[in-house]
Design a protein around this motif. Structure first.
Motif, PDB file in Angstrom:
ATOM      1  N   ILE A 175       0.848  -1.185   0.000  1.00 25.37           N
ATOM      2  CA  ILE A 175       0.000   0.000   0.000  1.00 25.37           C
ATOM      3  C   ILE A 175       0.889   1.243   0.000  1.00 25.37           C
ATOM      4  CG2 ILE A 175      -1.961   1.098   1.166  1.00 25.37           C
ATOM      5  CD1 ILE A 175      -2.421  -1.882   0.360  1.00 25.37           C
ATOM      6  N   GLY A 176       0.483   2.264  -0.681  1.00 28.15           N
ATOM      7  CA  GLY A 176       1.194   3.527  -0.523  1.00 28.15           C
ATOM      8  C   GLY A 176       1.762   4.092  -1.803  1.00 28.15           C
ATOM      9  N   VAL A 204      -7.641   6.786   6.455  1.00 27.81           N
ATOM     10  CA  VAL A 204      -8.492   7.972   6.355  1.00 27.81           C
ATOM     11  C   VAL A 204      -9.574   7.978   7.432  1.00 27.81           C
ATOM     12  CG1 VAL A 204     -10.257   9.010   4.888  1.00 27.81           C
ATOM     13  CG2 VAL A 204      -8.058   8.332   3.908  1.00 27.81           C
ATOM     14  N   TYR A 205     -10.157   6.809   7.717  1.00 26.64           N
ATOM     15  CA  TYR A 205     -11.329   6.785   8.599  1.00 26.64           C
ATOM     16  C   TYR A 205     -11.009   7.039  10.058  1.00 26.64           C
ATOM     17  CZ  TYR A 205     -14.180   6.049   4.713  1.00 26.64           C
ATOM     18  OH  TYR A 205     -14.825   6.258   3.535  1.00 26.64           O
ATOM     19  N   PHE A 235      -6.872  13.987   4.306  1.00 28.83           N
ATOM     20  CA  PHE A 235      -8.112  13.690   3.569  1.00 28.83           C
ATOM     21  C   PHE A 235      -9.229  13.318   4.540  1.00 28.83           C
ATOM     22  CE2 PHE A 235      -5.160  11.984  -0.008  1.00 28.83           C
ATOM     23  CZ  PHE A 235      -4.986  13.250  -0.513  1.00 28.83           C
ATOM     24  N   ILE A 244     -10.494  16.495   6.337  1.00 26.97           N
ATOM     25  CA  ILE A 244     -11.316  17.328   5.447  1.00 26.97           C
ATOM     26  C   ILE A 244     -12.702  16.711   5.262  1.00 26.97           C
ATOM     27  CG2 ILE A 244     -11.551  18.103   3.038  1.00 26.97           C
ATOM     28  CD1 ILE A 244      -8.492  18.602   3.077  1.00 26.97           C
ATOM     29  N   LYS A 245     -12.709  15.384   5.068  1.00 24.71           N
ATOM     30  CA  LYS A 245     -13.986  14.675   4.942  1.00 24.71           C
ATOM     31  C   LYS A 245     -14.848  14.928   6.185  1.00 24.71           C
ATOM     32  CE  LYS A 245     -16.294  11.531   2.463  1.00 24.71           C
ATOM     33  NZ  LYS A 245     -16.683  11.853   1.071  1.00 24.71           N
ATOM     34  N   LYS A 288     -16.162  18.580   6.307  1.00 25.09           N
ATOM     35  CA  LYS A 288     -17.273  18.771   5.354  1.00 25.09           C
ATOM     36  C   LYS A 288     -18.556  18.176   5.905  1.00 25.09           C
ATOM     37  CE  LYS A 288     -14.863  19.743   1.211  1.00 25.09           C
ATOM     38  NZ  LYS A 288     -15.014  19.916  -0.231  1.00 25.09           N
ATOM     39  N   MET A 327      -2.969  12.302  -5.408  1.00 25.36           N
ATOM     40  CA  MET A 327      -4.332  12.781  -5.210  1.00 25.36           C
ATOM     41  C   MET A 327      -4.388  14.157  -4.549  1.00 25.36           C
ATOM     42  SD  MET A 327      -6.477  10.947  -6.561  1.00 25.36           S
ATOM     43  CE  MET A 327      -7.792  12.015  -5.953  1.00 25.36           C
ATOM     44  N   MET A 349      -3.205  17.070  -5.125  1.00 24.27           N
ATOM     45  CA  MET A 349      -3.427  18.230  -5.974  1.00 24.27           C
ATOM     46  C   MET A 349      -4.828  18.168  -6.586  1.00 24.27           C
ATOM     47  SD  MET A 349      -0.530  19.667  -8.272  1.00 24.27           S
ATOM     48  CE  MET A 349      -0.776  20.866  -9.571  1.00 24.27           C
ATOM     49  N   ILE A 350      -5.329  16.957  -6.787  1.00 21.32           N
ATOM     50  CA  ILE A 350      -6.623  16.729  -7.434  1.00 21.32           C
ATOM     51  C   ILE A 350      -7.769  16.866  -6.444  1.00 21.32           C
ATOM     52  CG2 ILE A 350      -7.978  14.862  -8.531  1.00 21.32           C
ATOM     53  CD1 ILE A 350      -5.704  16.177 -10.159  1.00 21.32           C
ATOM     54  N   PHE A 351      -7.467  16.642  -5.177  1.00 18.14           N
ATOM     55  CA  PHE A 351      -8.484  16.679  -4.130  1.00 18.14           C
ATOM     56  C   PHE A 351      -9.164  18.048  -4.089  1.00 18.14           C
ATOM     57  CE2 PHE A 351      -9.966  16.090   0.310  1.00 18.14           C
ATOM     58  CZ  PHE A 351     -10.421  14.793   0.198  1.00 18.14           C
ATOM     59  N   ASN A 352     -10.416  18.062  -3.614  1.00 17.76           N
ATOM     60  CA  ASN A 352     -11.132  19.329  -3.440  1.00 17.76           C
ATOM     61  C   ASN A 352     -11.286  19.630  -1.965  1.00 17.76           C
ATOM     62  OD1 ASN A 352     -11.933  20.068  -6.223  1.00 17.76           O
ATOM     63  ND2 ASN A 352     -12.881  18.034  -6.147  1.00 17.76           N
ATOM     64  N   ALA A 375      -7.616  21.441  -3.232  1.00 16.92           N
ATOM     65  CA  ALA A 375      -6.243  20.972  -3.416  1.00 16.92           C
ATOM     66  C   ALA A 375      -5.476  21.214  -2.121  1.00 16.92           C
ATOM     67  CB  ALA A 375      -5.589  21.709  -4.579  1.00 16.92           C
ATOM     68  N   ASN A 430      -1.988  -3.145  -6.322  1.00 17.70           N
ATOM     69  CA  ASN A 430      -1.415  -3.277  -4.985  1.00 17.70           C
ATOM     70  C   ASN A 430      -2.276  -4.141  -4.077  1.00 17.70           C
ATOM     71  OD1 ASN A 430       0.755  -1.747  -5.676  1.00 17.70           O
ATOM     72  ND2 ASN A 430       0.071   0.111  -4.656  1.00 17.70           N
ATOM     73  N   LYS A 446     -12.625  17.562 -11.524  1.00 15.72           N
ATOM     74  CA  LYS A 446     -11.747  18.721 -11.341  1.00 15.72           C
ATOM     75  C   LYS A 446     -12.039  19.774 -12.421  1.00 15.72           C
ATOM     76  CE  LYS A 446      -8.073  20.253  -8.994  1.00 15.72           C
ATOM     77  NZ  LYS A 446      -8.184  20.443  -7.541  1.00 15.72           N
ATOM     78  N   ILE A 492     -13.672   8.813  -0.542  1.00 18.32           N
ATOM     79  CA  ILE A 492     -13.200   9.977   0.214  1.00 18.32           C
ATOM     80  C   ILE A 492     -13.312  11.255  -0.607  1.00 18.32           C
ATOM     81  CG2 ILE A 492     -11.052  10.956   1.189  1.00 18.32           C
ATOM     82  CD1 ILE A 492     -12.441   8.661   2.733  1.00 18.32           C
ATOM     83  N   PHE A 493     -13.285  11.108  -1.922  1.00 13.48           N
ATOM     84  CA  PHE A 493     -13.315  12.256  -2.825  1.00 13.48           C
ATOM     85  C   PHE A 493     -14.573  13.084  -2.591  1.00 13.48           C
ATOM     86  CE2 PHE A 493     -13.111  14.268  -7.089  1.00 13.48           C
ATOM     87  CZ  PHE A 493     -11.769  14.562  -7.117  1.00 13.48           C
TER      88      PHE A 493
END
Lengths: 327, 327
Positions: free
Chosen positions: A69-70, A216-217, A244, A247-248, A251, A271, A273-276, A278, B74, B248, B274-275
């Protein structure tokens, strides 16, 4: 599969000539050309592993990874492999499954299998690692964690923490929450120490430490359970993944990022930079650490002296998940 | 590193007794216990690779992967490794760097190195793959692509496409854009064919095909350049990554998802939930495909008949990036 007999027949030369060709012995240009053509057509590849058991060099190196993973590890593995390919070295990868006892066993068993060197992606390092690496007596490089007296290449986690600290200091946030993973991962702990070395200077700043997991959780749940009590205006996450999750959670509580709350991470995953929004984060040179470690390992194999420890640089990327309170 | 001499001395038994112990020969319980203690203390591991060159089975299998990038691979590698560990098999991983000529070479060279079997994570399959796999004559399984006459395990991409098609049909969208990667990846092409097999039934539905790359930015740029012309209300992305790029781009154009535009992917990566917004997508059993392929390979190695082709199931996950136009 094709063998030396087939090549000998098709090229119309003796088996010993084919053998001389394969072992780079003396042979006429014309004959070499004939044999090469047949070898290419047959996709013939000599059994290098069997050869390696007789020869000094196996032209293969092994890496031990803690899991599959990673994002960062994948980038580094890719650059290790790319560099080794340019030097006609093979890479074998083994996985310790985050089991330290298994990792120690792997060090011994892989060293026993005549690879020329080992690169270990370390998540933790123990006295047993130290002993095993000294025992196996083959070129060895540790990536990501420091180990006294062992060759290692690390990211500058302390500086990374300082960079985030300086950004916070200059943007007027006073009530900070830190989401870390505890003390066992020394390199991630360094991020916290670097951060605190800066923030301690301002006595009006308060930092509350929360221990979460890497997923994340875990961060999401911790945020939901603690936000109302802390009401921090800036959340420092020890990794982008943790950011992440935060932020989740924010929100979910209908908070705006970065208007109500700022969040930054460490890592700069693909991800981030792509995340909302960024993510503001620290970018580490994952590709460089792979290339450099592979190059240093081959240097060690070739008897060239290399430094015991290399620390790579890092960079703050300010994006849309943080803002200054003061202007 | 410890050797048989060390064990013999420390356990106070002869070298031949140690050797009998290591090769499961006849030996008294007490002596075995003494030797085991020393072996454990010394972390002694016999050179299994050297042994394997003499023995029939090496107890190791190899996987060939196209690159080190990607969430789904992965997860599958992790479950292959976990299953093999329970059977005391070792896993070696080699990378073809998305170079098909290199991949063919790897098949021959790895087969030559006395592994018991190979699992190939295929992104493309060519006639040369077919020839190489037949040539090497060792147990071989292809994951992710179909190859006539070769054992393969694949996801049900056609059904995945149909599930998205049925969702669109039932939610009233008429103006659809599809972001695909062209024809060369057959399994991804199946998603499109499955989708169209459903949508073709409704003549009021129009689907515009756009060819993009696998990276987020290719999809982002394509969206920015084509949105005004198409004004589709539903974007089908051939992968979750492509969906992230589309979203995006839509946000850049100040569009609300899913109010103004719906977007769905295929893959269900860890980031997809998560997105923001959480992505509607198709979930494939990445962990299962790893476990099953490892199990089938060991069955083949042990001479047990297995089916030539296995197709795994998939599932639609409806989240917050899509909505029904009609109620």
């Amino acid at each position: 599969m094709a063998n030396i007999n087939d090549i000998s027949k098709l090229a119309g030369v003796s088996k010993s000539t084919v053998s001389r060709y394969l072992n780079n012995g003396s042979i006429s240009k014309n004959t070499a050309k004939k044999i090469k053509k047949v070898v290419d057509e047959l996709n013939y590849i000599p059994n290098t592993f069997a050869q390696s058991l007789k020869a000094t060099n196996s032209n293969s190196i092994a890496t031990i990874i803690p899991n599959f993973i990673g994002f960062s590890k994948n980038i580094s593995l890719n650059s290790i492999d790319a560099f080794l390919k340019t030097k006609s070295y093979k890479l074998f990868i083994s996985n310790s499954n985050d089991n330290m006892k298994e990792e120690i066993k792997l060090i011994y068993s892989i060293a026993n299998q005549k690879v020329d060197g080992i690169i270990l992606f370390a998540s933790q390092v123990t006295d047993e690692h130290y002993r095993a690496i000294n025992d196996v007596k083959i070129p060895f490089i540790v990536i990501g964690q420091e180990l006294d007296g062992i060759h290692c290449i690390v990211h500058n986690d302390y500086k990374a923490g300082k960079l985030i600290g300086e950004y916070i200091l200059n943007s007027g946030h006073k009530n900070i929450s830190y989401f870390g993973v505890g003390d066992y991962d020394k390199s991630i702990k360094s991020r916290y120490l670097g951060l605190m070395s800066v923030l301690e200077k301002d006595k009006t700043i308060k930092v509350k430490y929360h221990t979460v997991g890497f997923d994340v959780y875990s961060a999401y749940n911790m945020l939901i359970n603690t936000y109302k009590k802390n009401k921090s205006t800036y959340y420092v996450a020890a990794t982008d993944n943790i950011a992440f999750g935060i932020i989740k959670g924010l929100k979910k509580l209908n908070l705006d990022i970065p208007k109500d709350v700022s969040v930054s991470g460490f890592g700069d995953y693909d991800m981030s930079m792509i995340f909302n929004p960024a993510l503001t984060t620290i970018s580490f040179p994952y590709s460089d650490i792979g290339t450099i470690s592979a190059k240093m390992l081959l240097d060690m194999i070739n008897g060239i002296d290399i430094p015991k420890k290399m620390v790579l640089d890092c960079e703050l990327k300010i994006r849309n998940s943080t803002r200054r309170l003061c202007t």
